[in-house]
Enzyme design. Structure first.
Site, PDB file in Angstrom:
ATOM      1  N   PHE A 126       0.871  -1.179   0.000  1.00  0.00           N
ATOM      2  CA  PHE A 126       0.000   0.000   0.000  1.00  0.00           C
ATOM      3  C   PHE A 126       0.903   1.222   0.000  1.00  0.00           C
ATOM      4  CE2 PHE A 126      -2.458   3.107   2.665  1.00  0.00           C
ATOM      5  CZ  PHE A 126      -3.638   3.157   1.939  1.00  0.00           C
ATOM      6  N   SER A 135       1.559  12.495   7.788  1.00  0.00           N
ATOM      7  CA  SER A 135       0.244  12.688   8.413  1.00  0.00           C
ATOM      8  C   SER A 135      -0.696  13.445   7.482  1.00  0.00           C
ATOM      9  CB  SER A 135       0.390  13.458   9.732  1.00  0.00           C
ATOM     10  OG  SER A 135       1.024  12.646  10.695  1.00  0.00           O
ATOM     11  N   TRP A 159       7.866   4.753   2.886  1.00  0.00           N
ATOM     12  CA  TRP A 159       7.414   3.919   4.010  1.00  0.00           C
ATOM     13  C   TRP A 159       6.499   2.786   3.547  1.00  0.00           C
ATOM     14  CZ3 TRP A 159      10.717   5.558   7.272  1.00  0.00           C
ATOM     15  CH2 TRP A 159      10.992   6.924   7.396  1.00  0.00           C
ATOM     16  N   ARG A 274      13.091 -15.171  38.539  1.00  0.00           N
ATOM     17  CA  ARG A 274      14.177 -14.278  38.984  1.00  0.00           C
ATOM     18  C   ARG A 274      14.091 -14.035  40.493  1.00  0.00           C
ATOM     19  NH1 ARG A 274      19.144 -12.005  38.217  1.00  0.00           N
ATOM     20  NH2 ARG A 274      19.177  -9.778  38.731  1.00  0.00           N
ATOM     21  N   GLN A 285       5.359  -6.464  45.848  1.00  0.00           N
ATOM     22  CA  GLN A 285       4.201  -5.720  45.337  1.00  0.00           C
ATOM     23  C   GLN A 285       4.573  -4.779  44.193  1.00  0.00           C
ATOM     24  OE1 GLN A 285       1.916  -3.478  48.245  1.00  0.00           O
ATOM     25  NE2 GLN A 285       0.460  -5.166  48.386  1.00  0.00           N
ATOM     26  N   GLU A 369       0.205   3.768   9.826  1.00  0.00           N
ATOM     27  CA  GLU A 369      -1.250   3.769   9.582  1.00  0.00           C
ATOM     28  C   GLU A 369      -1.947   4.871  10.399  1.00  0.00           C
ATOM     29  OE1 GLU A 369      -3.358   0.273   8.617  1.00  0.00           O
ATOM     30  OE2 GLU A 369      -1.632  -0.664   7.678  1.00  0.00           O
ATOM     31  N   GLU A 373      -1.388  10.872  17.315  1.00  0.00           N
ATOM     32  CA  GLU A 373      -1.950  12.226  17.250  1.00  0.00           C
ATOM     33  C   GLU A 373      -3.052  12.276  16.186  1.00  0.00           C
ATOM     34  OE1 GLU A 373       1.285  11.419  17.333  1.00  0.00           O
ATOM     35  OE2 GLU A 373       1.761  12.179  19.334  1.00  0.00           O
TER      36      GLU A 373
HETATM   37  N1  CAA Z   1     -13.724   7.330   5.448  1.00  0.00           N
HETATM   38  C1  CAA Z   1     -14.310   7.897   4.335  1.00  0.00           C
HETATM   39  N2  CAA Z   1     -13.990   9.146   3.881  1.00  0.00           N
HETATM   40  C2  CAA Z   1     -13.050   9.824   4.582  1.00  0.00           C
HETATM   41  C3  CAA Z   1     -12.424   9.306   5.721  1.00  0.00           C
HETATM   42  C4  CAA Z   1     -12.786   7.993   6.152  1.00  0.00           C
HETATM   43  N3  CAA Z   1     -12.223   7.419   7.222  1.00  0.00           N
HETATM   44  N4  CAA Z   1     -11.533  10.209   6.181  1.00  0.00           N
HETATM   45  C5  CAA Z   1     -11.613  11.284   5.368  1.00  0.00           C
HETATM   46  N5  CAA Z   1     -12.538  11.044   4.403  1.00  0.00           N
HETATM   47  C6  CAA Z   1     -12.978  11.950   3.332  1.00  0.00           C
HETATM   48  C7  CAA Z   1     -13.596  13.209   3.892  1.00  0.00           C
HETATM   49  O1  CAA Z   1     -14.975  13.019   4.176  1.00  0.00           O
HETATM   50  C8  CAA Z   1     -13.379  14.196   2.768  1.00  0.00           C
HETATM   51  O2  CAA Z   1     -14.332  13.927   1.747  1.00  0.00           O
HETATM   52  P1  CAA Z   1     -15.074  15.121   0.952  1.00  0.00           P
HETATM   53  O3  CAA Z   1     -14.123  15.515  -0.124  1.00  0.00           O
HETATM   54  O4  CAA Z   1     -16.295  14.465   0.424  1.00  0.00           O
HETATM   55  O5  CAA Z   1     -15.336  16.212   1.933  1.00  0.00           O
HETATM   56  C9  CAA Z   1     -12.019  13.768   2.196  1.00  0.00           C
HETATM   57  O6  CAA Z   1     -11.825  12.390   2.605  1.00  0.00           O
HETATM   58  C10 CAA Z   1     -10.875  14.565   2.768  1.00  0.00           C
HETATM   59  O7  CAA Z   1     -10.906  14.384   4.156  1.00  0.00           O
HETATM   60  P2  CAA Z   1     -10.342  15.441   5.195  1.00  0.00           P
HETATM   61  O8  CAA Z   1     -10.762  16.823   4.796  1.00  0.00           O
HETATM   62  O9  CAA Z   1     -10.672  14.966   6.567  1.00  0.00           O
HETATM   63  O10 CAA Z   1      -8.782  15.309   4.881  1.00  0.00           O
HETATM   64  P3  CAA Z   1      -7.546  15.866   5.658  1.00  0.00           P
HETATM   65  O11 CAA Z   1      -6.557  16.308   4.666  1.00  0.00           O
HETATM   66  O12 CAA Z   1      -7.964  16.811   6.730  1.00  0.00           O
HETATM   67  O13 CAA Z   1      -6.897  14.534   6.332  1.00  0.00           O
HETATM   68  C11 CAA Z   1      -6.543  12.863   7.983  1.00  0.00           C
HETATM   69  C12 CAA Z   1      -7.539  13.714   7.188  1.00  0.00           C
HETATM   70  C13 CAA Z   1      -7.427  12.051   8.920  1.00  0.00           C
HETATM   71  C14 CAA Z   1      -5.556  13.682   8.779  1.00  0.00           C
HETATM   72  C15 CAA Z   1      -5.796  11.925   6.997  1.00  0.00           C
HETATM   73  O14 CAA Z   1      -4.905  12.643   6.173  1.00  0.00           O
HETATM   74  C16 CAA Z   1      -5.037  10.825   7.689  1.00  0.00           C
HETATM   75  O15 CAA Z   1      -5.605   9.809   8.096  1.00  0.00           O
HETATM   76  N6  CAA Z   1      -3.677  10.973   7.835  1.00  0.00           N
HETATM   77  C17 CAA Z   1      -2.854   9.884   8.268  1.00  0.00           C
HETATM   78  C18 CAA Z   1      -2.348   9.138   7.078  1.00  0.00           C
HETATM   79  C19 CAA Z   1      -2.049   7.713   7.368  1.00  0.00           C
HETATM   80  O16 CAA Z   1      -2.689   7.037   8.144  1.00  0.00           O
HETATM   81  N7  CAA Z   1      -1.023   7.192   6.683  1.00  0.00           N
HETATM   82  C20 CAA Z   1      -0.660   5.845   6.809  1.00  0.00           C
HETATM   83  C21 CAA Z   1      -0.037   5.358   5.554  1.00  0.00           C
HETATM   84  S1  CAA Z   1       0.035   3.605   5.359  1.00  0.00           S
HETATM   85  C22 CAA Z   1       1.299   3.065   6.347  1.00  0.00           C
HETATM   86  O17 CAA Z   1       1.398   3.456   7.452  1.00  0.00           O
HETATM   87  C23 CAA Z   1       2.352   2.148   5.836  1.00  0.00           C
HETATM   88  C24 CAA Z   1       2.077   0.709   5.942  1.00  0.00           C
HETATM   89  O18 CAA Z   1       2.221   0.040   4.954  1.00  0.00           O
HETATM   90  C25 CAA Z   1       1.734   0.069   7.237  1.00  0.00           C
END
Ligand code: CAA
Length: 386
Positions: A126, A135, A159, A274, A285, A369, A373
């Site tokens: 992914f 973020s 990542w 231990r 405790q 993921e 924060e």
């Molecule tokens: N389900 C459905 N739709 C969603 C949603 C959800 N959970 N979260 C946001 N949306 C939609 C919103 O409703 C909005 O839709 P509209 O255009 O219709 O209004 C659109 O997405 C944009 O949403 P936001 O305005 O809330 O977007 P934002 O820029 O403020 O960001 C955030 C929101 C929650 C901060 C998001 O950016 C986020 O989750 N950031 C963290 C990123 C992350 O988790 N990265 C992990 C990468 S994978 C990984 O870690 C590697 C691996 O392989 C393990």
């Protein structure tokens, strides 16, 4: 010992046993060395595929086991108690790329990718984050431009878990234009495979923990992607990624709980053996209170995970539940592994005992993921969204 909010069914216990046996026999003997060498054993993918564990959530018509979410997460926790690197590979593959193709893919995309993915012939990855977009995922810059029936992609993803071995990468890229930027709505999802011209695997990260899970950058340089690799609707890729992370975060929670459970077990048995001041340290405790708090935290996180799993299968809106579950579980993993090291004392700080690896592996569950924060932001936003 692992327990469920409601008693597990015979089938769930059977899958749990299969996961435990596989982890004990095929993973445990190698984990310390894989961690030391930052080695990912590709034969694991084959073996997990043969077991059905790479199609746990896929319907049987695509070669999957068609399991419910709770069974999948119980199995994932078992694997994570032994090796969190293997668990993240399973979590990403089962929760993100396979589910995205199942949910939004065309009949042709499902036929082409899902069966080999369920069998372990293709491992999924992914690719959302970029060096400058963590973020703030919607600020990603990888650009896709139409060229006849194809797309040309340029950019760097960062990542990416399982990235050296990734055979099917769900990558998010901008399909809006510089003159018409559409923010989160200007992002689309593509199904990328490594043989595409212009695809290359970049820097492999030298990580603190999860060292047996290869994390890499991916470079797309004028990468030509056939039009039939676009997933779902153009401009919906960010929404798909967010909805998928609502699932993925439950997998990371199960991984974190597995790490915490392992740390609790090691600490409890070490405290019984231990001796200091003439008796086993479990008689003190100071140690009992630590173990009690550790057990309580693990049980609470697991209870929330199992509640979320059943809520998901009832079709409930998962954004807030998933964020809460991942947040509680990852902070539990960090707190419990920290206390496990304290109980081991100096022996916890050296590599002779496994709690040192558990502590290093736990940390990333508070980061990937979505950081803790970000989970708090998601939880707070959801309070006002309905
Ligand atoms: N389900 C459905 N739709 C969603 C949603 C959800 N959970 N979260 C946001 N949306 C939609 C919103 O409703 C909005 O839709 P509209 O255009 O219709 O209004 C659109 O997405 C944009 O949403 P936001 O305005 O809330 O977007 P934002 O820029 O403020 O960001 C955030 C929101 C929650 C901060 C998001 O950016 C986020 O989750 N950031 C963290 C990123 C992350 O988790 N990265 C992990 C990468 S994978 C990984 O870690 C590697 C691996 O392989 C393990």
């Amino acid at each position: 010992m692992a327990w469920a909010l409601t008693p597990l069914t015979e089938e769930q216990r059977e899958i749990q046993r299969v996961a435990r046996d596989f982890a004990m026999h095929e993973i445990a003997p190698h984990s310390a060395k894989w961690d030391r060498d930052a080695y990912f054993d590709p034969s694991l993918v084959e073996k997990l595929g043969a077991l059905g564990f790479l199609g746990m959530l896929l319907p049987e018509e695509y070669g999957g086991l068609g399991l419910d979410t709770l069974t999948y997460l119980v199995a994932l926790e078992e694997i994570a108690t032994v090796d969190a690197s293997v668990a993240v590979m399973l979590s990403v593959h089962n929760s993100l790329p396979t589910q995205m193709i199942l949910r939004w893919g065309t009949a042709e995309q499902k036929k082409r990718f899902l069966e080999p993915m369920a069998r372990g012939e293709m491992l999924g990855a992914f690719a959302l984050s970029e060096p400058e977009a963590g973020s703030d995922a919607a600020s990603l810059r990888t650009q896709a431009v139409r060229d006849g029936g194809d797309w040309i992609l340029n950019g760097t993803k960062a990542w990416v878990s399982s990235g050296t071995k990734g055979d099917v990468i769900l990558a998010m890229a901008r399909t809006d234009t510089p003159d018409d930027r559409r923010g989160a709505r200007g992002i689309s999802a593509f199904i990328i495979t490594p043989e595409l011209p212009g695809y290359s695997v970049g820097k492999k990260e030298d990580k603190m923990g999860l060292r047996a899970s290869p994390t890499v950058q991916l470079h797309f340089s004028d990468m030509r992607v056939p039009g039939n690799r676009l997933l779902g609707q153009p401009g919906s890729g960010f929404i798909y990624a967010m909805q998928s992370l609502d699932n993925g975060r439950l997998g990371i929670a199960a991984q974190a709980i597995g790490i915490a459970e392992a740390a609790l077990r090691y600490a409890a048995s070490y405290a019984a053996e231990r001796k200091q001041f003439g008796k086993p340290i479990k008689e003190f405790q100071a140690i009992q209170f630590k173990l009690a708090d550790m057990a309580m935290r693990v049980a609470s996180a697991r209870a929330l995970l199992h509640m979320s799993a059943t809520a998901k299968d009832r079709g409930e809106h998962m954004t807030q539940f998933s964020a809460m579950t991942k947040l509680l579980a990852s902070e539990t993993a960090m707190a419990v592994t920290t206390q496990a090291i304290q109980i081991f004392g100096g022996y916890g700080y050296v590599k002779d005992y496994p709690v040192e690896r558990l502590f290093r592996d736990a940390k990333v569950t508070e980061i990937y993921e979505g950081t803790s924060e970000i989970q708090r932001i998601v939880i707070a936003r959801e309070l006002y969204s309905h």
